[in-house]
Write an enzyme that holds these catalytic residues in place. Structure first.
Site, short mmCIF file in Angstrom:
data_model
loop_
_atom_site.label_atom_id
_atom_site.label_comp_id
_atom_site.label_asym_id
_atom_site.label_seq_id
_atom_site.Cartn_x
_atom_site.Cartn_y
_atom_site.Cartn_z
N THR A 55 105.82 99.23 -57.49
CA THR A 55 106.52 97.99 -57.13
C THR A 55 107.90 98.28 -56.55
O THR A 55 108.51 97.42 -55.92
CB THR A 55 106.62 97.08 -58.37
N TYR A 87 99.93 107.82 -64.99
CA TYR A 87 99.62 106.57 -64.32
C TYR A 87 98.31 106.79 -63.56
O TYR A 87 98.29 107.48 -62.54
CB TYR A 87 100.76 106.19 -63.36
N LYS A 94 99.25 104.88 -68.60
CA LYS A 94 99.25 103.60 -67.91
C LYS A 94 97.90 103.48 -67.21
O LYS A 94 97.66 104.14 -66.20
CB LYS A 94 100.41 103.51 -66.92
#
Length: 308
Positions: free
Chosen positions: A49, A135, A159
């Site tokens: 993001t 991740y 994650k």
């Protein structure tokens, strides 16, 4: 080794000057301080993001410095990406700035199977100056490989942004939940499904602009108040996340920046391949602009840390 990762993790956007010409560190620091003051326990700098793939090395360093200097009293996670040696240098930088863990973006190299990823991550875990959070977005790692990595001493979190929740559910039923903290990496929209297999922590873009909504979602998941969770999805979260996912995620960042704009924090545009909102998308988002802030009064209680 102990790193507190439970609850809501805000994945911060990057602020720019001149459209997208230059990273604006004052805006980045102001955003981090705002989200921290809103009660979010974990902040991630340089997640997807943040448009991390479109930032130069010096810009990434500037973002890390700005977030570290914002005075957050909770957990700070630094996103790192690139070749092995570069990732290790980035982790050293983050450690020197006071970060608590490094989130390893899954390698973008299209080649390499699960065995290659295991070698990549285990080497990083052994050499990293910080504990690491994996991740994961692809399904290249098998369930057995995932469990092996989760049990590595310096892996404190995963994650999980893979579409195969059945694999995660199988791992958790077999006891993998005690190895590290498992985090829903697919945001609030998918949180009921994750909660159904025992994962209530999640990463959030919405928390940049509306931390009280992300925190209310988490409280509902922890308490089992699924009607309240689904009301938030129906009235606010669903619209935001549907727009962010549209067109392979072209509006993923611009939606959050527009929400921030309405909150009085101008963070600039987005760099290609991200797209700015078109008129139709902006009109859809405007329908939930005035969703009341009274949905939440306080953040969730801190859960226990990941390791004894």
């Amino acid at each position: 080794m102990s790193v507190a990762l439970d609850g809501v993790t805000a994945v911060l956007v990057t602020g720019y000057q001149g459209g997208t010409d230059r990273v604006d560190t004052e805006k980045v620091a102001a955003l981090a301080a705002r989200v921290s003051a809103g009660g979010v326990p974990v902040l991630t700098a340089l997640g997807n993001t943040a448009e991390v793939q479109q930032l130069e090395d010096a810009e990434r360093h500037a973002v890390l410095q700005a977030v570290a200097g914002a005075g957050h009293s909770g957990t700070l996670i630094a996103g790192v990406t690139g070749p092995m040696t570069g990732v290790l240098r980035q982790v050293e930088t983050a450690a020197a700035l006071g970060y608590h863990a490094a989130m390893i973006h899954e390698p973008s190299d299209p080649f390499g199977d699960g065995d290659g990823l295991v070698r990549f991550y285990t080497h990083l875990a052994r050499q990293s100056a910080l504990p690491i959070v994996l991740y994961l977005r692809s399904t290249r790692l098998s369930g057995a490989q995932l469990r092996f990595l989760a049990e590595q001493d310096r892996v404190v979190g995963v994650k999980y942004a893979r579409p195969d929740l059945h694999t995660l559910g199988t791992l958790l039923r077999a006891g993998a939940g005690s190895a590290c903290t498992w985090i829903n990496g697919l945001a609030e929209w998918n949180s009921p499904a994750f909660a159904g297999i025992g994962v209530t922590s999640f990463t959030s873009g919405i928390a940049n602009a509306r931390p009280e909504i992300a925190l209310a979602m988490h409280r509902g998941l922890v308490s089992g108040d699924l009607p309240a969770v689904h009301r938030l999805i129906d009235k606010y979260v669903g619209t935001v996340e549907a727009l962010r996912a549209e067109g392979a995620g072209r509006y993923n960042v611009s939606v959050i920046k527009q929400l921030l704009r309405w909150e009085g924090l101008e963070m600039g545009g987005v760099r290609p391949p991200h797209s700015n909102l078109d008129e139709a998308a902006l009109a859809r988002l405007a329908e939930i602009r005035d969703y009341p802030a009274a949905v939440a009064a306080t953040g969730p209680a801190r859960a226990k840390e990941t390791r004894p």
